[in-house]
Design a protein around this motif. Structure first.
Motif, PDB file in Angstrom:
ATOM      1  N   LEU A 185       1.228   3.744   3.279  1.00 19.94           N
ATOM      2  CA  LEU A 185       0.781   2.367   3.485  1.00 19.94           C
ATOM      3  C   LEU A 185       1.575   1.438   2.581  1.00 19.94           C
ATOM      4  O   LEU A 185       1.951   1.804   1.467  1.00 19.94           O
ATOM      5  CB  LEU A 185      -0.710   2.236   3.167  1.00 19.94           C
ATOM      6  CG  LEU A 185      -1.673   3.053   4.036  1.00 19.94           C
ATOM      7  CD1 LEU A 185      -3.090   2.967   3.479  1.00 19.94           C
ATOM      8  CD2 LEU A 185      -1.642   2.589   5.479  1.00 19.94           C
ATOM      9  N   ARG A 219      -5.562   3.609  -1.429  1.00 21.82           N
ATOM     10  CA  ARG A 219      -5.095   2.218  -1.400  1.00 21.82           C
ATOM     11  C   ARG A 219      -6.246   1.250  -1.652  1.00 21.82           C
ATOM     12  O   ARG A 219      -6.116   0.298  -2.442  1.00 21.82           O
ATOM     13  CB  ARG A 219      -4.438   1.947  -0.042  1.00 21.82           C
ATOM     14  CG  ARG A 219      -3.677   0.615   0.089  1.00 21.82           C
ATOM     15  CD  ARG A 219      -4.580  -0.570   0.460  1.00 21.82           C
ATOM     16  NE  ARG A 219      -5.463  -0.283   1.569  1.00 21.82           N
ATOM     17  CZ  ARG A 219      -5.143  -0.455   2.856  1.00 21.82           C
ATOM     18  NH1 ARG A 219      -3.932  -0.885   3.197  1.00 21.82           N
ATOM     19  NH2 ARG A 219      -6.039  -0.197   3.806  1.00 21.82           N
ATOM     20  N   SER A 250      -5.116   8.418   2.213  1.00 22.75           N
ATOM     21  CA  SER A 250      -4.160   7.366   1.871  1.00 22.75           C
ATOM     22  C   SER A 250      -4.830   5.998   1.871  1.00 22.75           C
ATOM     23  O   SER A 250      -4.516   5.137   1.036  1.00 22.75           O
ATOM     24  CB  SER A 250      -2.973   7.374   2.840  1.00 22.75           C
ATOM     25  OG  SER A 250      -3.377   7.051   4.159  1.00 22.75           O
ATOM     26  N   VAL A 251      -5.781   5.804   2.781  1.00 21.82           N
ATOM     27  CA  VAL A 251      -6.517   4.535   2.850  1.00 21.82           C
ATOM     28  C   VAL A 251      -7.506   4.436   1.695  1.00 21.82           C
ATOM     29  O   VAL A 251      -7.643   3.378   1.062  1.00 21.82           O
ATOM     30  CB  VAL A 251      -7.238   4.405   4.204  1.00 21.82           C
ATOM     31  CG1 VAL A 251      -8.055   3.119   4.250  1.00 21.82           C
ATOM     32  CG2 VAL A 251      -6.239   4.448   5.354  1.00 21.82           C
ATOM     33  N   TYR A 287       1.444   4.426  -4.888  1.00 19.81           N
ATOM     34  CA  TYR A 287       1.216   2.983  -4.784  1.00 19.81           C
ATOM     35  C   TYR A 287       1.531   2.274  -6.100  1.00 19.81           C
ATOM     36  O   TYR A 287       2.044   1.153  -6.111  1.00 19.81           O
ATOM     37  CB  TYR A 287      -0.238   2.708  -4.370  1.00 19.81           C
ATOM     38  CG  TYR A 287      -0.611   3.257  -3.011  1.00 19.81           C
ATOM     39  CD1 TYR A 287       0.283   3.255  -1.953  1.00 19.81           C
ATOM     40  CD2 TYR A 287      -1.879   3.802  -2.785  1.00 19.81           C
ATOM     41  CE1 TYR A 287      -0.057   3.768  -0.704  1.00 19.81           C
ATOM     42  CE2 TYR A 287      -2.235   4.311  -1.548  1.00 19.81           C
ATOM     43  CZ  TYR A 287      -1.316   4.295  -0.512  1.00 19.81           C
ATOM     44  OH  TYR A 287      -1.668   4.811   0.708  1.00 19.81           O
TER      45      TYR A 287
END
Length: 326
Positions: A32, A314, A310-311, A69
């Motif tokens: 992302l 994030r 991954s979400v 990230y």
């Protein structure tokens, strides 16, 4: 190790049971897009190629994405190698230079990489001992540790606890010695073999591990099987797993304090750190925010609610103000 969601990782990563035999490739892109928040573009990191790795279980994959990230917001050109199967494969990937940076746990390194049989009871002393010895022996740098402590434990359903009266590992030991058929303990392959797992625990508590009935299951299955109580009276768990609370499992007290402290630290080879020392400052506040409460909630969102790791990673980074969503 937690094994949920392994099948969503790329085939090139799944095949990395033996790093040298499979080859991890160059890695993929960060899943992302994120922008700067409190983590801002950092001179010395902008445009630097960094490959981030992790083991394959839920918590490690989440932490791998958190690290990705963080470095992306700092301006690095990040490649994704999360989801490597097994601790040894992930470690070898770092030592060989296929992975530049990863979160590792102090207790795991002390017992399984550095070969010690007994953990150090004080978590700070454990970290300092790992940091010094791994640097000397393997040129591996350990940055400041985080507060979360994800260690092994045994757990049971409340019904099993009420039936057996077992609430501590000493009481579990008495049950194994007296009535092993009433103490079926589901474990995964690693825990059954590792010295910081079942064999070491048995030695510390004074029972013969061969006397215990230890069905082998994938970790992702053990939690539900232990809650159901048919196949497993007790089960191997990780103390920061969100399924413990969701399934109302009771964690047995480690009354002899056998299990090692597993505090997370960003690890990287000395030459990579010397070339990019800014990584320490950039990652420090993120690692410091990784509390038990934070990681339990993220694990629960993935393993219980079915959200993509991954979400989840994030969204936590955004909520903490470290990065912005794009």
């Amino acid at each position: 190790m937690r094994a949920a969601h392994v099948l969503r990782w790329p085939a090139a990563v799944i095949c990395a049971v033996v790093v040298s035999g499979c080859g991890l490739g160059a890695g993929g892109t960060v899943p992302l897009e994120v922008g700067p928040g409190s983590v801002t573009p950092t001179p010395g990191l902008e445009g630097v190629a960094v490959t981030v790795g992790s083991k394959e279980y839920t918590e490690q994959v989440i932490m791998g994405y958190i690290l990705e990230y963080t470095l992306t917001a700092a301006g690095a050109d990040v490649r994704d190698l999360t989801g490597i199967v097994g601790s040894r494969s992930t470690r070898e990937a770092q030592l060989s230079g296929q992975v530049d940076i990863a979160y590792e746990f102090t207790g795991n390194a002390w017992i399984n990489y550095l070969g010690h049989e007994k953990p150090i009871p004080d978590s700070r002393e454990q970290y300092e001992a790992v940091r010094a010895e791994d640097l000397e022996r393997n040129d591996m740098v350990w940055l400041a540790p985080g507060p979360m402590d994800d260690t092994y434990a045994l757990a049971a359903s409340r019904q099993t606890v009420e039936r057996t009266g077992v609430r501590t590992l000493s009481q579990y030991t008495d049950l194994v010695k007296g009535d092993p058929a009433a103490a079926k303990t589901c474990v995964d392959t690693e825990f059954r073999a590792r010295q910081d797992g079942f064999p070491g625990m048995a030695a510390a508590y004074g029972f013969d591990p061969s006397r215990a009935q230890t069905p082998i299951l994938q970790v992702g299955i053990i939690y539900q099987a232990t809650a159901d109580g048919d196949q497993c009276d007790f089960g191997e768990v990780f103390t920061t797993d969100g399924r413990i609370a969701a399934l109302d499992l009771v964690v047995l007290t480690d009354d002899k304090q056998f299990f090692a402290h597993y505090n997370p630290s960003v690890t990287l080879k000395r030459d990579f750190f010397d070339a990019h020392p800014e990584i320490a400052e950039v990652t420090a506040p993120v690692t410091a925010a990784l509390t038990n409460e934070a990681i339990i909630e993220m694990n629960k969102q993935v393993d219980v609610e079915g959200r993509d790791p991954s979400v989840v990673a994030r969204d936590w980074m955004v909520t903490q103000g470290f990065v912005t969503a794009r």
